[in-house]
Design a protein around this motif. Structure first.
Motif, PDB file in Angstrom:
ATOM      1  N   ALA A 158       0.746  -1.318  -0.112  1.00 16.68           N
ATOM      2  CA  ALA A 158       0.131  -0.128  -0.032  1.00 16.68           C
ATOM      3  C   ALA A 158       0.748   1.259  -0.022  1.00 16.68           C
ATOM      4  O   ALA A 158       1.987   1.342   0.320  1.00 16.68           O
ATOM      5  N   ASP A 159       0.345   2.315  -0.317  1.00 18.92           N
ATOM      6  CA  ASP A 159       1.076   3.658  -0.051  1.00 18.92           C
ATOM      7  C   ASP A 159       0.755   4.502   1.088  1.00 18.92           C
ATOM      8  O   ASP A 159       1.594   5.345   1.407  1.00 18.92           O
ATOM      9  N   ALA A 217       1.738   5.889  15.582  1.00 17.01           N
ATOM     10  CA  ALA A 217       3.072   5.636  15.465  1.00 17.01           C
ATOM     11  C   ALA A 217       3.493   4.177  15.271  1.00 17.01           C
ATOM     12  O   ALA A 217       4.334   3.619  14.516  1.00 17.01           O
ATOM     13  N   TRP A 218       2.707   3.312  16.227  1.00 18.06           N
ATOM     14  CA  TRP A 218       2.954   1.654  16.214  1.00 18.06           C
ATOM     15  C   TRP A 218       2.766   1.054  14.676  1.00 18.06           C
ATOM     16  O   TRP A 218       3.398   0.381  14.036  1.00 18.06           O
ATOM     17  N   ILE A 219       1.612   1.808  13.788  1.00 22.99           N
ATOM     18  CA  ILE A 219       1.371   1.440  12.719  1.00 22.99           C
ATOM     19  C   ILE A 219       2.416   1.920  11.728  1.00 22.99           C
ATOM     20  O   ILE A 219       2.590   1.147  10.744  1.00 22.99           O
ATOM     21  N   ALA A 220       2.665   2.805  11.654  1.00 14.58           N
ATOM     22  CA  ALA A 220       3.839   3.479  10.768  1.00 14.58           C
ATOM     23  C   ALA A 220       5.088   2.774  10.925  1.00 14.58           C
ATOM     24  O   ALA A 220       5.827   2.556  10.143  1.00 14.58           O
ATOM     25  N   GLU A 221       5.515   2.380  12.283  1.00 13.55           N
ATOM     26  CA  GLU A 221       6.638   1.712  12.685  1.00 13.55           C
ATOM     27  C   GLU A 221       6.705   0.287  11.966  1.00 13.55           C
ATOM     28  O   GLU A 221       7.687  -0.033  11.505  1.00 13.55           O
ATOM     29  N   ARG A 222       5.567  -0.499  11.973  1.00 12.42           N
ATOM     30  CA  ARG A 222       5.442  -1.599  11.472  1.00 12.42           C
ATOM     31  C   ARG A 222       5.403  -1.987  10.125  1.00 12.42           C
ATOM     32  O   ARG A 222       5.930  -2.862   9.458  1.00 12.42           O
ATOM     33  N   PRO A 260       3.295   6.109   5.642  1.00 14.08           N
ATOM     34  CA  PRO A 260       2.555   7.158   6.412  1.00 14.08           C
ATOM     35  C   PRO A 260       1.295   6.831   6.870  1.00 14.08           C
ATOM     36  O   PRO A 260       0.376   5.993   6.155  1.00 14.08           O
ATOM     37  N   VAL A 261       0.673   7.557   7.793  1.00 15.45           N
ATOM     38  CA  VAL A 261      -0.532   7.063   8.495  1.00 15.45           C
ATOM     39  C   VAL A 261      -1.172   8.412   8.938  1.00 15.45           C
ATOM     40  O   VAL A 261      -0.818   9.264   9.561  1.00 15.45           O
ATOM     41  N   VAL A 262      -2.381   8.235   8.211  1.00 20.92           N
ATOM     42  CA  VAL A 262      -3.414   9.380   8.546  1.00 20.92           C
ATOM     43  C   VAL A 262      -4.129   8.893   9.806  1.00 20.92           C
ATOM     44  O   VAL A 262      -4.735   7.735   9.611  1.00 20.92           O
ATOM     45  N   ALA A 263      -4.371   9.633  10.808  1.00 22.51           N
ATOM     46  CA  ALA A 263      -5.089   9.203  12.062  1.00 22.51           C
ATOM     47  C   ALA A 263      -5.822  10.524  12.551  1.00 22.51           C
ATOM     48  O   ALA A 263      -5.331  11.604  12.230  1.00 22.51           O
ATOM     49  N   ASP A 264      -6.475  10.470  13.968  1.00 21.36           N
ATOM     50  CA  ASP A 264      -7.062  11.449  14.318  1.00 21.36           C
ATOM     51  C   ASP A 264      -7.953  12.240  13.527  1.00 21.36           C
ATOM     52  O   ASP A 264      -7.889  13.504  13.609  1.00 21.36           O
ATOM     53  N   VAL A 265      -8.856  11.343  12.695  1.00 20.64           N
ATOM     54  CA  VAL A 265      -9.261  12.320  11.634  1.00 20.64           C
ATOM     55  C   VAL A 265     -10.724  13.210  12.038  1.00 20.64           C
ATOM     56  O   VAL A 265     -10.914  14.078  11.297  1.00 20.64           O
ATOM     57  N   ILE A 275      -0.936  13.560  10.074  1.00 26.91           N
ATOM     58  CA  ILE A 275      -0.098  12.287   9.302  1.00 26.91           C
ATOM     59  C   ILE A 275       1.117  12.033  10.029  1.00 26.91           C
ATOM     60  O   ILE A 275       2.016  13.100  10.311  1.00 26.91           O
ATOM     61  N   THR A 276       1.549  10.726  10.209  1.00 26.94           N
ATOM     62  CA  THR A 276       2.313  10.580  10.875  1.00 26.94           C
ATOM     63  C   THR A 276       3.620   9.755   9.669  1.00 26.94           C
ATOM     64  O   THR A 276       2.839   8.824   9.060  1.00 26.94           O
ATOM     65  N   PRO A 277       4.581  10.320   9.751  1.00 22.78           N
ATOM     66  CA  PRO A 277       5.477   9.722   8.460  1.00 22.78           C
ATOM     67  C   PRO A 277       5.739   8.401   8.580  1.00 22.78           C
ATOM     68  O   PRO A 277       5.958   7.823   9.814  1.00 22.78           O
TER      69      PRO A 277
END
Length: 377
Positions: free
Chosen positions: A90-91, A115-120, A124-129, A354-356
């Protein structure tokens, strides 16, 4: 662009994941979405118990909240990697997290540290929407209209969409009359009662409710709830419709209690379908598996034709995860993720933070115009 959407709803039974490939047509008017993979990862029992204890009216300390944020982040990361291993890369990931508290005037809180998702995943993760919409004066909910309005665009007749999750929400997709709001409890009270009287997390297929009798005195008392009379925009959650809401409803046979609560959901949803004179409604969410609920809804709204979201290429159980894949795509391209006429915000806002991932964050040039239609392929 391939976006992985992650969501856990008010039923807090597990994490829904949908890997979606999005392609915009050259004229920019249509967004084509191909659902590549959908899966649900149930919460392990201890984590689900911790979620339940943290939900209103439960009271937990900050240490427990911090630990739950971490445990949920790890669980969401595990669900994400399972999908990526099964269905390919995925992108971007968009994670809604698990709502623990939602009251727009006091804020909204979704746990599941991105951050756990980004690390694993390295993505990049969009969250806290939801928070940006709340900061702009909105309810932060419902978010689903952005998907519903694009999916139902251009269809003949008066269309709407209902998601029967823990909380039920309605989108009215009639040109010039667009609105959306939470109608009240979907499965929340049914599930709470099922757990209390049978030990099972839900009434499978509505089987127990089907054997019971609707107690009119209890139903009438429940229908007096002031929330139903409030004018939209409005949203609600388990802060109101928790297990504690049923205090004082004991003494009824289990089948009668479940029959009455099923009738409550059908009555409150059907009232809104009639109010907006809808010809068609697109149903999704876990409640579509409750045959008794669907039968009662059809009986109370006989002029509205009920359709399952599968008819438009969107599996009912995948809708929330597909929604947040779409929100992620919109955020990535600088487009708003919520509909102000539904949430009450002062205007459209790009949703989330966005978490890089593993690589430096490189956003594309923002798009100027929203797609008008969404086609599920």
């Amino acid at each position: 662009m391939r976006v992985l959407g992650l969501s856990s709803g008010t039923s807090h039974d597990g994490i829904d994941a949908a890997l979606v490939s999005f392609t915009r047509t050259p004229d920019g008017d249509e967004l084509r979405a191909r659902l590549l993979h959908h899966a649900t990862t149930p919460y392990e029992p201890k984590l689900r118990s911790a979620i339940r204890k943290a939900l209103p009216p439960g009271k937990v300390g900050l240490g427990a909240v911090c630990a739950l944020d971490t445990r949920l982040g790890q669980a969401f990361a595990g669900a994400a990697t399972a999908v990526l291993d099964a269905a390919g890369p995925a992108d971007l990931v968009c994670s809604h997290g698990q709502t623990i508290f939602h009251a727009a005037t006091d804020g909204t809180l979704q746990l599941g540290q991105p951050a756990w998702i980004a690390e694993r995943t390295g993505l990049p993760v969009v969250a806290d929407v939801r928070v940006r919409d709340v900061a702009a004066g909105g309810q932060g909910a419902p978010f689903v209209p952005v998907l519903d309005l694009m999916l139902l665009a251009g269809r003949e007749g008066r269309w709407g969409a209902v998601n029967l999750g823990g909380i039920a929400n309605l989108t009215v997709a009639v040109p010039g009359e667009v609105t959306a709001y939470d109608t009240g409890p979907g499965n929340a009270l049914i599930d709470a009662a099922a757990l209390a009287v049978t030990g099972e997390p839900y009434d499978r297929g509505g089987a127990l409710a089907a054997t019971g009798t609707v107690r009119s005195e209890l139903l009438d008392r429940l229908l007096v709830e002031p929330y139903y009379a409030r004018t939209p925009p409005k949203s609600t959650g388990k802060e109101l419709f928790s297990a504690a809401y049923l205090d004082g409803a004991g003494g009824y046979p289990p089948a009668d209690l479940l029959a009455t609560l099923t009738e409550l959901t059908a009555a409150t949803v059907a009232a809104e379908l009639r109010r907006h004179r809808l010809d068609h409604v697109l149903l999704s969410g876990g409640g579509v598996h409750n045959r008794t609920l669907l039968d009662r809804l059809a009986a109370r709204a006989p002029k509205t034709t009920v359709h399952r979201s599968e008819e438009l290429g969107l599996p009912a159980d995948a809708k929330e995860a597909v929604l947040f894949a779409l929100v992620g795509w919109l955020t990535w391209h600088g487009l708003p993720g919520a509909v102000p006429s539904a949430t009450g915000a002062r205007g459209p806002r790009v949703a989330g933070s966005i978490t890089p991932g593993a690589q430096p964050l490189q956003l594309p040039h923002p798009m100027e115009n929203m797609p008008k239609r969404l086609e599920m392929q």
